[in-house]
Design a protein around this motif. Sequence first.
Motif, PDB file in Angstrom:
ATOM      1  N   VAL A 147       0.849  -1.194   0.000  1.00 38.13           N
ATOM      2  CA  VAL A 147       0.000   0.000   0.000  1.00 38.13           C
ATOM      3  C   VAL A 147       0.881   1.238   0.000  1.00 38.13           C
ATOM      4  CG1 VAL A 147      -1.723   1.305   1.299  1.00 38.13           C
ATOM      5  CG2 VAL A 147      -1.831  -1.169   1.249  1.00 38.13           C
ATOM      6  N   ARG A 148       0.527   2.222  -0.808  1.00 39.99           N
ATOM      7  CA  ARG A 148       1.195   3.522  -0.809  1.00 39.99           C
ATOM      8  C   ARG A 148       0.346   4.556  -0.082  1.00 39.99           C
ATOM      9  NH1 ARG A 148       5.653   5.037  -1.328  1.00 39.99           N
ATOM     10  NH2 ARG A 148       5.257   6.721  -2.737  1.00 39.99           N
ATOM     11  N   SER A 149      -0.944   4.648  -0.461  1.00 38.39           N
ATOM     12  CA  SER A 149      -1.827   5.633   0.157  1.00 38.39           C
ATOM     13  C   SER A 149      -3.272   5.304  -0.181  1.00 38.39           C
ATOM     14  CB  SER A 149      -1.478   7.042  -0.329  1.00 38.39           C
ATOM     15  OG  SER A 149      -1.772   7.157  -1.700  1.00 38.39           O
ATOM     16  N   CYS A 150      -4.152   6.104   0.372  1.00 36.95           N
ATOM     17  CA  CYS A 150      -5.569   6.054   0.049  1.00 36.95           C
ATOM     18  C   CYS A 150      -5.939   7.461  -0.397  1.00 36.95           C
ATOM     19  CB  CYS A 150      -6.398   5.657   1.262  1.00 36.95           C
ATOM     20  SG  CYS A 150      -5.975   4.039   1.903  1.00 36.95           S
ATOM     21  N   SER A 151      -6.693   7.569  -1.470  1.00 38.63           N
ATOM     22  CA  SER A 151      -6.990   8.899  -2.000  1.00 38.63           C
ATOM     23  C   SER A 151      -8.422   8.966  -2.516  1.00 38.63           C
ATOM     24  CB  SER A 151      -5.994   9.258  -3.105  1.00 38.63           C
ATOM     25  OG  SER A 151      -6.104   8.341  -4.174  1.00 38.63           O
ATOM     26  N   THR A 152      -8.781  10.160  -2.947  1.00 40.55           N
ATOM     27  CA  THR A 152     -10.120  10.369  -3.493  1.00 40.55           C
ATOM     28  C   THR A 152     -10.132  10.284  -5.007  1.00 40.55           C
ATOM     29  OG1 THR A 152      -9.728  12.740  -3.419  1.00 40.55           O
ATOM     30  CG2 THR A 152     -10.896  11.765  -1.562  1.00 40.55           C
ATOM     31  N   SER A 153      -8.949  10.375  -5.644  1.00 41.90           N
ATOM     32  CA  SER A 153      -8.871  10.216  -7.096  1.00 41.90           C
ATOM     33  C   SER A 153      -7.515   9.631  -7.455  1.00 41.90           C
ATOM     34  CB  SER A 153      -9.059  11.563  -7.800  1.00 41.90           C
ATOM     35  OG  SER A 153      -7.961  12.409  -7.527  1.00 41.90           O
ATOM     36  N   THR A 154      -7.405   9.051  -8.656  1.00 39.86           N
ATOM     37  CA  THR A 154      -6.150   8.418  -9.054  1.00 39.86           C
ATOM     38  C   THR A 154      -5.079   9.448  -9.385  1.00 39.86           C
ATOM     39  OG1 THR A 154      -6.894   8.301 -11.339  1.00 39.86           O
ATOM     40  CG2 THR A 154      -7.254   6.365  -9.960  1.00 39.86           C
ATOM     41  N   GLY A 155      -5.458  10.647  -9.779  1.00 36.73           N
ATOM     42  CA  GLY A 155      -4.478  11.666 -10.142  1.00 36.73           C
ATOM     43  C   GLY A 155      -3.886  12.377  -8.946  1.00 36.73           C
ATOM     44  N   ALA A 156      -4.615  12.467  -7.844  1.00 36.78           N
ATOM     45  CA  ALA A 156      -4.157  13.223  -6.678  1.00 36.78           C
ATOM     46  C   ALA A 156      -3.857  12.295  -5.512  1.00 36.78           C
ATOM     47  CB  ALA A 156      -5.211  14.243  -6.268  1.00 36.78           C
ATOM     48  N   ALA A 157      -3.061  11.248  -5.780  1.00 37.94           N
ATOM     49  CA  ALA A 157      -2.716  10.309  -4.715  1.00 37.94           C
ATOM     50  C   ALA A 157      -1.765  10.974  -3.738  1.00 37.94           C
ATOM     51  CB  ALA A 157      -2.065   9.054  -5.310  1.00 37.94           C
ATOM     52  N   GLU A 158      -2.106  10.840  -2.457  1.00 37.66           N
ATOM     53  CA  GLU A 158      -1.282  11.448  -1.418  1.00 37.66           C
ATOM     54  C   GLU A 158      -0.240  10.450  -0.951  1.00 37.66           C
ATOM     55  OE1 GLU A 158      -4.035  12.663   1.562  1.00 37.66           O
ATOM     56  OE2 GLU A 158      -5.382  13.479   0.072  1.00 37.66           O
ATOM     57  N   THR A 159       0.809  10.933  -0.353  1.00 40.45           N
ATOM     58  CA  THR A 159       1.841  10.055   0.176  1.00 40.45           C
ATOM     59  C   THR A 159       1.263   9.255   1.330  1.00 40.45           C
ATOM     60  OG1 THR A 159       3.500  11.668  -0.433  1.00 40.45           O
ATOM     61  CG2 THR A 159       4.157   9.982   1.134  1.00 40.45           C
ATOM     62  N   GLY A 160       1.470   7.951   1.303  1.00 38.58           N
ATOM     63  CA  GLY A 160       0.910   7.092   2.337  1.00 38.58           C
ATOM     64  C   GLY A 160       1.724   7.074   3.590  1.00 38.58           C
ATOM     65  N   SER A 161       3.004   7.356   3.509  1.00 39.79           N
ATOM     66  CA  SER A 161       3.856   7.295   4.683  1.00 39.79           C
ATOM     67  C   SER A 161       4.986   8.286   4.548  1.00 39.79           C
ATOM     68  CB  SER A 161       4.409   5.875   4.818  1.00 39.79           C
ATOM     69  OG  SER A 161       5.401   5.863   5.802  1.00 39.79           O
TER      70      SER A 161
END
Length: 166
Positions: A147-161
């Motif tokens: 897992v990298r992160s959880c986001s609201t869209s595929t283009g604006a993925a936030e850093t997971g850690s």
Amino acid sequence: MRWLIVFLLLLPTTALAQVASETLAPAAPVEGSDLTPLEDAEPVDPNAPRIIAPPTELRPIAHLRGLDKMTGRVEDIFVETGTTLQWERLEIAALTCRQTVPGEKPDAYAWLEIRDIRNTLPSFVGWMIASSPGINAMDHPRYDVWVRSCSTSTGAAETGSANQSD
């Protein structure tokens, strides 16, 4: 002679059992203390959370990263929660994805089910945590997914850690 050996072997066991029963007996409250025995404690609310965890919010997209160990190819994978997608020879289902709220240490938690299409049983079922991918890792001879992160869209993925390297 045998009865003496058996007696000596059993003697410590019975002595230990007596000491344990005396030790585990309910203790009386200490005078001048706020501690009370468990019998007098208030019942625990069954709806109260049992695990203390950072506050999180649900996000609809799980941002994963996949590694093909044979070719060395690394690829970003975006899975909508509640759906299954095929990547290489793996079927990846993201059932839920949670991201910590702003103000907390950035982290992501995803419940995944990953199955090799050649097998009937899944290779992985459970929570994956972005900041600690080794805690509950997928065991597959060719592929690795984390897992990298959880986001609201595929283009604006936030850093997971914060300590995750690209």
